[in-house]
Design a protein around this motif. Structure first.
Motif, short mmCIF file in Angstrom:
data_model
loop_
_atom_site.label_atom_id
_atom_site.label_comp_id
_atom_site.label_asym_id
_atom_site.label_seq_id
_atom_site.Cartn_x
_atom_site.Cartn_y
_atom_site.Cartn_z
N ASP A 1 -16.19 45.35 -60.58
CA ASP A 1 -17.10 46.38 -60.10
C ASP A 1 -16.93 47.70 -60.86
N SER A 2 -15.76 47.92 -61.43
CA SER A 2 -15.59 49.11 -62.26
C SER A 2 -16.37 48.96 -63.57
N ILE A 3 -16.38 47.74 -64.09
CA ILE A 3 -17.14 47.51 -65.33
C ILE A 3 -18.64 47.64 -65.04
N ARG A 4 -19.07 46.99 -63.96
CA ARG A 4 -20.50 47.08 -63.61
C ARG A 4 -20.90 48.51 -63.29
N GLY A 5 -20.14 49.14 -62.39
CA GLY A 5 -20.58 50.42 -61.86
C GLY A 5 -20.27 51.61 -62.74
N ALA A 6 -19.30 51.46 -63.64
CA ALA A 6 -18.93 52.61 -64.47
C ALA A 6 -19.13 52.32 -65.95
N ALA A 7 -18.43 51.33 -66.46
CA ALA A 7 -18.49 51.08 -67.91
C ALA A 7 -19.92 50.78 -68.37
N LEU A 8 -20.67 50.06 -67.54
CA LEU A 8 -22.04 49.71 -67.94
C LEU A 8 -23.06 50.75 -67.46
N SER A 9 -22.60 51.76 -66.72
CA SER A 9 -23.53 52.75 -66.17
C SER A 9 -23.42 54.12 -66.81
N PHE A 10 -22.27 54.42 -67.41
CA PHE A 10 -22.05 55.78 -67.92
C PHE A 10 -22.73 56.03 -69.27
N GLY A 11 -23.04 54.96 -69.99
CA GLY A 11 -23.66 55.14 -71.31
C GLY A 11 -22.69 55.76 -72.30
N MET A 12 -21.43 55.39 -72.19
CA MET A 12 -20.41 55.92 -73.10
C MET A 12 -19.66 54.77 -73.76
N PRO A 13 -19.20 54.98 -75.00
CA PRO A 13 -18.47 53.90 -75.67
C PRO A 13 -17.13 53.63 -75.00
N LEU A 14 -16.76 52.36 -74.94
CA LEU A 14 -15.45 52.00 -74.37
C LEU A 14 -14.97 50.71 -75.02
N LEU A 15 -13.77 50.74 -75.54
CA LEU A 15 -13.19 49.53 -76.13
C LEU A 15 -12.24 48.88 -75.14
N LEU A 16 -12.49 47.59 -74.91
CA LEU A 16 -11.61 46.79 -74.06
C LEU A 16 -10.89 45.79 -74.94
N MET A 17 -9.57 45.79 -74.93
CA MET A 17 -8.82 44.73 -75.61
C MET A 17 -8.32 43.79 -74.52
N VAL A 18 -8.86 42.59 -74.54
CA VAL A 18 -8.65 41.67 -73.42
C VAL A 18 -7.83 40.47 -73.89
N GLY A 19 -6.68 40.30 -73.30
CA GLY A 19 -5.86 39.13 -73.62
C GLY A 19 -6.55 37.85 -73.17
N TYR A 20 -6.73 36.95 -74.13
CA TYR A 20 -7.52 35.74 -73.87
C TYR A 20 -6.59 34.65 -73.34
N ARG A 21 -6.20 34.80 -72.06
CA ARG A 21 -5.26 33.83 -71.50
C ARG A 21 -5.87 32.43 -71.46
N GLY A 22 -5.17 31.48 -72.04
CA GLY A 22 -5.67 30.11 -72.03
C GLY A 22 -6.48 29.74 -73.26
N TRP A 23 -6.69 30.71 -74.17
CA TRP A 23 -7.42 30.42 -75.41
C TRP A 23 -6.66 29.37 -76.19
N SER A 24 -7.35 28.36 -76.67
CA SER A 24 -6.65 27.26 -77.34
C SER A 24 -7.16 27.07 -78.77
N TYR A 25 -7.40 28.21 -79.42
CA TYR A 25 -7.71 28.22 -80.86
C TYR A 25 -8.90 27.31 -81.19
N GLY A 26 -9.92 27.37 -80.38
CA GLY A 26 -11.12 26.60 -80.64
C GLY A 26 -11.15 25.24 -80.00
N GLY A 27 -10.02 24.79 -79.48
CA GLY A 27 -9.97 23.49 -78.81
C GLY A 27 -10.40 23.60 -77.36
N PRO A 28 -10.41 22.48 -76.66
CA PRO A 28 -10.81 22.49 -75.25
C PRO A 28 -9.85 23.37 -74.42
N MET A 29 -10.43 24.11 -73.49
CA MET A 29 -9.61 25.02 -72.68
C MET A 29 -9.55 24.51 -71.24
N ALA A 30 -8.36 24.60 -70.65
CA ALA A 30 -8.17 24.12 -69.28
C ALA A 30 -8.06 25.26 -68.29
#
Lengths: 197, 170
Positions: free
Chosen positions: B88-117
């Motif tokens: 709700d912070s992303i919806r209500g603020a990050a997508l509403s303020f009209g300001m640049p914001l960089l999110l670095m998001v750890g991709y937990r479970g990323w399997s280098y292009g393979g199937p992910m569980a």
């Protein structure tokens, strides 16, 4: 176990806003929920106001960010009791970040007034002031009458923060219409104002 | 062999720090995850990027936007699970303020292009896409130019852009 507080004395919410407006100089004001509806009636510096509605209690966090980014400007956050309950961890975050210029004022009416007046969980059984102190905020006030609040407000604004104030307030009743300004518009205007000062 | 692959794919904390500084970031608002211990050490030892630690990720979005309003250039570093929590912070603020914001998001479970569980990985890109948040993937230091590119994109669109971190920091 007895409830922490059984007192019922409360400050008229609108009178509290009026007192704050009368002492405001160049403070930035972030407000949410009921105060976001009513503050425009009293504010004389709309460009320094930022209504922040609908992010599940994040007004205190937004105010913290502004305070950290502009340590030369005092930031007042008007929070709701239901809103702060959604983001209690922010008290610890604020205490850890130690912004000297942040004053967090929670307007405690015991209700989700904006949604029709349903009671907040644990109404009257816990203390926001105790939660703030327990989170590590050293400068904490609680008021349930207008006169002592008005008498101490200059001191509150002079303190080295972070400062926490709990105001036990009445419900407003008939709320003013939703603010005309869009939140993002207000944020961008405030950013422009701060960039130029 | 596994060791060689890991070395080849290394994403160094020092490299990430350099990339953030090169792109002009001033503050890191974050909640650590199990994969970012080395990054925390590097950030804590650095005195040019201010570290703001939060108790929950939704706070991080609002704090970062407050910093942005105040004229700073923060980056939010969280895990995908925290991204979901921040909804709700992303919806209500990050997508509403009209300001640049960089999110670095750890991709937990990323399997280098393979199937992910892991559902933390399975739903990440679809949710970003549903919100219209552009994203790119970094897995090694060679990819770190993606940080500056993402920031340029965030400024251009006046909104959030995500860099998905598909590798543990070393």
């Amino acid at each position: 176990m007895a409830a922490i507080s059984t007192q019922t004395r409360r400050i008229d919410c609108l009178a509290a806003l009026e007192v704050i407006a009368s002492r405001r100089t160049d403070q930035i004001v972030v407000n949410t929920m009921v105060t976001a509806r009513e503050w425009p009636r009293y504010s004389e510096a709309e460009d320094l106001d930022l209504p922040f509605i609908g992010c599940m209690g994040k007004a205190s966090s937004l105010g913290l960010g502004i305070a950290l980014g502009r340590p030369d400007r005092q930031v007042l956050v008007f929070d709701g009791d239901g809103s702060l309950l959604m983001n209690l961890g922010s008290l610890v975050t604020i205490a850890a970040a130690r912004p000297k210029n942040l004053v967090l004022i929670v307007f405690e009416n015991g209700k989700y007034e904006i949604t029709g007046g349903q009671p907040i969980p644990g109404e009257g059984q816990f203390s926001f002031a105790a939660l703030a102190r327990g989170s590590g905020i050293e400068c904490v006030y609680e008021f349930d009458a207008l006169e002592p609040f008005a008498a101490h407000l200059d001191e509150v604004l002079r303190n080295e923060g972070p400062t926490f104030v709990c105001l036990k307030v009445t419900e407003v009743g008939r709320l003013s219409p939703k603010p005309g300004r869009v939140m993002g518009e207000a944020a961008r205007r405030l950013r422009e104002v701060l960039a130029s000062t | 062999m596994a060791t060689e692959t890991r070395t080849e794919a290394a994403l160094s904390a020092a490299g990430v720090l350099r990339a953030l500084k090169a792109a002009g970031f001033t503050d890191v608002v974050w909640l650590p995850d199990s994969e970012s211990g080395f990054l925390h050490q590097a950030l804590a030892a650095d005195d040019t990027l201010r570290l703001v630690s939060v108790c929950r990720e939704g706070e991080a979005i609002a704090i970062a936007l407050g910093l942005t309003v105040a004229g700073r250039q923060p980056v939010v570093i969280i895990q995908s699970t925290g991204f979901f929590e921040s909804g709700d912070s992303i919806r209500g603020a990050a997508l509403s303020f009209g300001m640049p914001l960089l999110l670095m998001v750890g991709y937990r479970g990323w399997s280098y292009g393979g199937p992910m569980a892991d559902t933390a990985a399975i739903y990440l890109e679809p949710v970003l896409d549903a919100w219209g948040i552009p994203h790119n993937l970094i897995e090694r230091d060679d990819d770190l130019e993606g940080v500056e590119q993402a920031w340029a994109q965030a400024r251009e669109r006046g909104g959030p852009v995500a860099v998905l971190v598909g590798q543990e920091y070393e």
